[in-house]
Write a protein that holds these residues in place. Structure first.
Motif, PDB file in Angstrom:
ATOM      1  N   TYR A   1       8.422 -66.912   9.499  1.00 46.24           N
ATOM      2  CA  TYR A   1       7.737 -68.014  10.181  1.00 46.24           C
ATOM      3  C   TYR A   1       7.151 -67.540  11.507  1.00 46.24           C
ATOM      4  O   TYR A   1       5.997 -67.843  11.837  1.00 46.24           O
TER       5      TYR A   1
ATOM      6  N   SER B   1      10.360 -76.879   6.969  1.00 45.93           N
ATOM      7  CA  SER B   1       9.831 -75.838   7.845  1.00 45.93           C
ATOM      8  C   SER B   1      10.704 -74.601   7.724  1.00 45.93           C
ATOM      9  O   SER B   1      11.931 -74.673   7.866  1.00 45.93           O
ATOM     10  N   LYS B   2      10.069 -73.458   7.476  1.00 47.23           N
ATOM     11  CA  LYS B   2      10.838 -72.234   7.299  1.00 47.23           C
ATOM     12  C   LYS B   2      11.337 -71.662   8.624  1.00 47.23           C
ATOM     13  O   LYS B   2      12.128 -70.725   8.634  1.00 47.23           O
TER      14      LYS B   2
END
Length: 209
Positions: A22, A51-52
């Motif tokens: 990310y 969300s990574k």
């Protein structure tokens, strides 16, 4: 590649890798997915829409070897590309990890050719991908980015049934890079090495090399 059956819960390692990817800009928004296979053939995969850069232990879904969501994971939805991860583990049973990123360079190089294979330059980095030859001729397969992910998986299975890829990686045109390996660390290395090669190719194209 030797399968490491000692890993009982790889989620913490996947969280660290996802955060790293990310930060590199390879998993922006909620894009990308990572999975790690367990000794019984099941695997953990990132949940859809997460969300990574902010993953938690409960942001993973456990999938059985036959592609079903384990009862303990039914409250969240697995990645849309779970079918590809399952196929990779079936085709390459020594693989322990499968990572998929959405990097700019992987999408750019997927447009460098009209065909279904992309020649890679004979860089030293290929050794890290298992290509130990002088002036190697190495290609990475490219697949069409169908709206239905299941069709991508069908295409992968058909082509790999005819010929195994030279390296443990594939591109989905205008979509991203997928790699698989016998350990989580090796899969991360493959992503980094291929990103380097792709960045080299984009820079060389800009310079007219």
């Amino acid at each position: 590649m030797e399968f490491n059956s000692n890993i009982t819960d790889p989620r913490s390692s996947l969280i660290a890798t996802a955060r790293y990817f990310y930060q590199k800009g390879w998993m922006v928004g909620t894009a990308g997915n990572l999975s790690a296979r367990l000794a019984d053939g099941s695997f953990w995969i990132t949940a859809s829409g997460k969300s990574k850069g902010e993953l938690l232990l409960n942001d993973f879904v456990c999938i059985t070897s036959d592609g079903k969501v384990k009862p303990s994971s039914l409250q969240i939805k697995p990645s849309a590309e779970t079918v590809i991860h399952q196929l990779i583990y079936n085709l390459f049973p020594q693989s322990q990890a499968c990572y998929h990123i959405h990097s700019i360079e992987s999408n750019l190089v997927s447009r460098f050719v009209e065909g279904d294979t992309l020649p890679l330059p004979p860089l030293e980095m290929l050794k890290g991908l298992g290509i130990w030859q002088e002036n190697p001729s190495c290609v990475i397969p490219i697949f069409t980015n169908h709206f239905q992910v299941s069709q991508i998986a069908v295409d992968i299975e058909k082509r790999f049934a005819l010929a195994a890829p030279q390296i443990s990686a594939l591109l989905i045109r205008d979509h991203g890079l997928t790699v698989w390996a016998g350990s989580l660390e090796t899969a991360r290395n493959y992503i980094e090495l291929l990103d380097y090669i792709f960045r080299y190719m984009v820079a060389a194209a800009r310079l007219g090399m």
